[in-house]
Design an enzyme around this catalytic site. Structure first.
Site, PDB file in Angstrom:
ATOM      1  CE1 TYR A 190      69.002  62.446  37.000  1.00  0.00           C
ATOM      2  CE2 TYR A 190      66.864  63.461  37.233  1.00  0.00           C
ATOM      3  CZ  TYR A 190      67.661  62.671  37.911  1.00  0.00           C
ATOM      4  OH  TYR A 190      67.516  61.685  38.755  1.00  0.00           O
ATOM      5  N   PRO A 247      57.893  50.382  33.602  1.00  0.00           N
ATOM      6  CG  PRO A 247      56.089  50.765  32.360  1.00  0.00           C
ATOM      7  CD  PRO A 247      56.965  49.830  33.141  1.00  0.00           C
ATOM      8  N   GLY A 248      58.488  53.778  34.396  1.00  0.00           N
ATOM      9  CA  GLY A 248      57.934  54.960  35.224  1.00  0.00           C
ATOM     10  C   GLY A 248      57.744  55.930  34.251  1.00  0.00           C
ATOM     11  NE  ARG A 262      63.275  64.182  34.828  1.00  0.00           N
ATOM     12  CZ  ARG A 262      63.441  64.311  33.580  1.00  0.00           C
ATOM     13  NH1 ARG A 262      63.294  65.550  32.839  1.00  0.00           N
ATOM     14  NH2 ARG A 262      64.165  63.431  32.945  1.00  0.00           N
ATOM     15  CB  CYS A 320      68.772  82.066  47.356  1.00  0.00           C
ATOM     16  SG  CYS A 320      67.648  83.402  47.128  1.00  0.00           S
ATOM     17  CD  GLU A 321      71.984  76.590  45.503  1.00  0.00           C
ATOM     18  OE1 GLU A 321      73.343  76.072  45.196  1.00  0.00           O
ATOM     19  OE2 GLU A 321      71.527  76.676  46.767  1.00  0.00           O
TER      20      GLU A 321
HETATM   21  C1  LIG Z   1      63.723  54.173  38.375  1.00  0.00           C
HETATM   22  C2  LIG Z   1      63.449  52.579  38.031  1.00  0.00           C
HETATM   23  C3  LIG Z   1      62.585  52.379  37.009  1.00  0.00           C
HETATM   24  C4  LIG Z   1      62.061  53.225  36.090  1.00  0.00           C
HETATM   25  O1  LIG Z   1      62.790  53.910  35.179  1.00  0.00           O
HETATM   26  P1  LIG Z   1      61.981  55.029  34.095  1.00  0.00           P
HETATM   27  O2  LIG Z   1      63.229  55.358  33.520  1.00  0.00           O
HETATM   28  O3  LIG Z   1      61.251  55.931  34.911  1.00  0.00           O
HETATM   29  O4  LIG Z   1      61.202  53.933  33.126  1.00  0.00           O
HETATM   30  C5  LIG Z   1      62.222  51.042  36.898  1.00  0.00           C
HETATM   31  N1  LIG Z   1      63.088  49.942  37.573  1.00  0.00           N
HETATM   32  C6  LIG Z   1      63.796  50.309  38.434  1.00  0.00           C
HETATM   33  C7  LIG Z   1      64.315  49.375  39.234  1.00  0.00           C
HETATM   34  C8  LIG Z   1      63.949  51.614  38.802  1.00  0.00           C
HETATM   35  O5  LIG Z   1      64.758  52.134  39.925  1.00  0.00           O
END
Ligand SMILES: *Cc1c(COP(=O)(O)O)cnc(C)c1O
EC number: 4.1.1.20
Length: 410
Positions: A311, A269-270, A307, A337-338
């Site tokens: 996105y 998880p990130g 983001r 400036c964009e």
């Molecule tokens: C970016 C990434 C994540 C994390 O994704 P999240 O959406 O931030 O949880 C996990 N594994 C890999 C290999 C990634 O490239």
């Protein structure tokens, strides 16, 4: 937890005070929230031997990495440099999962030297790895399960047209290479995207891994990647992490029985770990009324938080200087400036020039995607931990911008 409430303070430290003390723009993180997210994941997956490999690319600050370690997490790195940062933070090589995409064998060799677990994502690199290391270094293989997952096209990475992983349809080829070099495959991995909502997607991916796994006798773990969705705005549906944990754990335990051995379940998880912990504090430089729209121009922009433009991401914005002000509708825009819209048609407590605004969900993919576009300096970072706000990255200075330029005598 409501995604909508005006975040006036973190652990009793007022955001306005932080803005005054450290200046703006500034990224502020709530260390308690980060720790709690990790504990929540552990709880959700308590039935299985779990390893949490925090995806460091979301937020790479070393103090944050140390906090993750303290909470019992390990790390996922996508570049040699991220691996080195993890080592700086006190992780050992073996704590690091290295999941690059399209890198050279030279880089991979260097990371092998640092002791990280290597995750390979093409037949070509699998072949080179086998030639170089044979059975001497265990590896993980990133499988592309060909399922559509994730919040939008730019963050869906497990479908048939994605560059990531080795197609599950090429399983025979994988097995052939593995057999030829007697490679020791100790893990199978997938990561299908970001902002994944429900257990079904993880189970679908899981089933692909479970089937493939029966062909690999040396496995120690299966890695389900990251991608858990978090709340951005009021009423947002978020991943029911307890339900996902329960269902995935059940399926996993059933699989282990069939496989004949207990394996570890890894997650990467990130966003889930750091997104909600972070706020980008900015100052309203100008309030500009036009016949149609009232713009709030702030001292930041897509250079610091890309983001919204990249996105179409939604980030809640709150006026921490005027928390009880009467809401009005604004377009909050950056100073780049964009076209640089952070939020459009957004109801925010009345904004006056000089007010401090807090942009929420700024912990993940905020400063880690920041640039110096328009020759602007990158913000400082502050961590609130044990009720104290502390600087964890200095604001850049003008000298940082030109440090590496070689100025010719012309
Ligand atoms: C970016 C990434 C994540 C994390 O994704 P999240 O959406 O931030 O949880 C996990 N594994 C890999 C290999 C990634 O490239």
């Amino acid at each position: 937890m409501s995604a909508s409430h005006n975040p006036i303070s973190i652990q009793g430290v007022s955001l306005e005070t932080i803005a005054k003390e450290f200046g703006t723009p500034v990224y502020v993180y709530d260390g308690e929230k980060i720790t709690n997210q990790i504990l929540t994941l552990k709880k959700a997956f308590e039935k299985v031997p779990l390893k949490i490999k925090y995806a460091t690319k979301a937020l790479t600050n070393i103090s944050i990495l140390k906090l993750v370690k303290r909470a019992g997490g390990e790390v996922d790195a996508v570049s040699l440099e991220e691996v080195k940062i993890c080592l700086e933070a006190g992780y050992e090589g073996k704590d690091v999962m290295y999941t690059p995409s399209g890198v050279s064998m030279d880089e991979i060799k260097e990371v092998v030297g640092l002791g990280a677990m290597i995750n390979l994502d093409s037949i070509s690199i699998l072949e080179q790895f086998g030639q170089t290391f044979g059975d001497s270094i265990p590896v993980c293989i990133r499988i592309n399960p060909h399922i559509m997952a994730g919040g939008n096209a730019k963050i869906s990475v497990g479908h048939i047209a994605s560059k990531f992983g080795i197609s599950i349809q090429q399983l025979d080829e994988i097995l052939e290479v593995v057999a030829r070099y007697q490679m020791k495959v100790t893990g199978l991995h997938l990561h299908t995207g970001s902002d994944i909502l429900d257990a079904e997607v993880f189970l679908k991916g899981g089933n692909v891994l479970f089937d493939a796994a029966m062909k690999f006798p040396d496995l120690k773990f299966l890695d389900f990647g990251g991608g858990f969705k978090v709340g951005y705005k009021e009423g947002d549906v978020v991943t029911d992490i307890m339900a996902v944990g329960n269902r995935v754990s059940e399926a996993f335990l059933e699989f282990c029985e069939k496989y004949g051995r207990d394996l570890e379940l890894w997650l990467e998880p990130g966003k889930f770990v750091v997104s909600e912990s972070g706020y980008l504090l900015v100052e309203a430089n100008v309030v500009k009324k036009t016949p149609q729209i009232t713009f709030v121009g702030v001292n930041s922009g897509l250079n610091h938080l890309i983001r919204p433009m990249m996105y179409d991401a939604y980030h809640g914005i709150y006026n921490v200087s005027n928390p009880y002000g009467k809401p009005a509708t604004y377009n909050v825009v950056g100073y780049i400036c964009e076209t640089d819209t952070i939020a459009a048609g957004r109801a925010i407590e009345e904004v006056r020039r000089g007010d401090i605004l807090a942009i929420k969900n700024a912990g993940a993919y905020g400063i880690s995607m920041a640039s110096n576009y328009n020759s602007r300096l990158r913000p400082a970072e502050v961590l609130v931990w044990e009720g104290k706000a502390q600087l964890i990255r200095k604001r850049e200075e003008f000298q940082d911008l030109i440090r590496n330029q070689v100025i010719l005598d012309i």
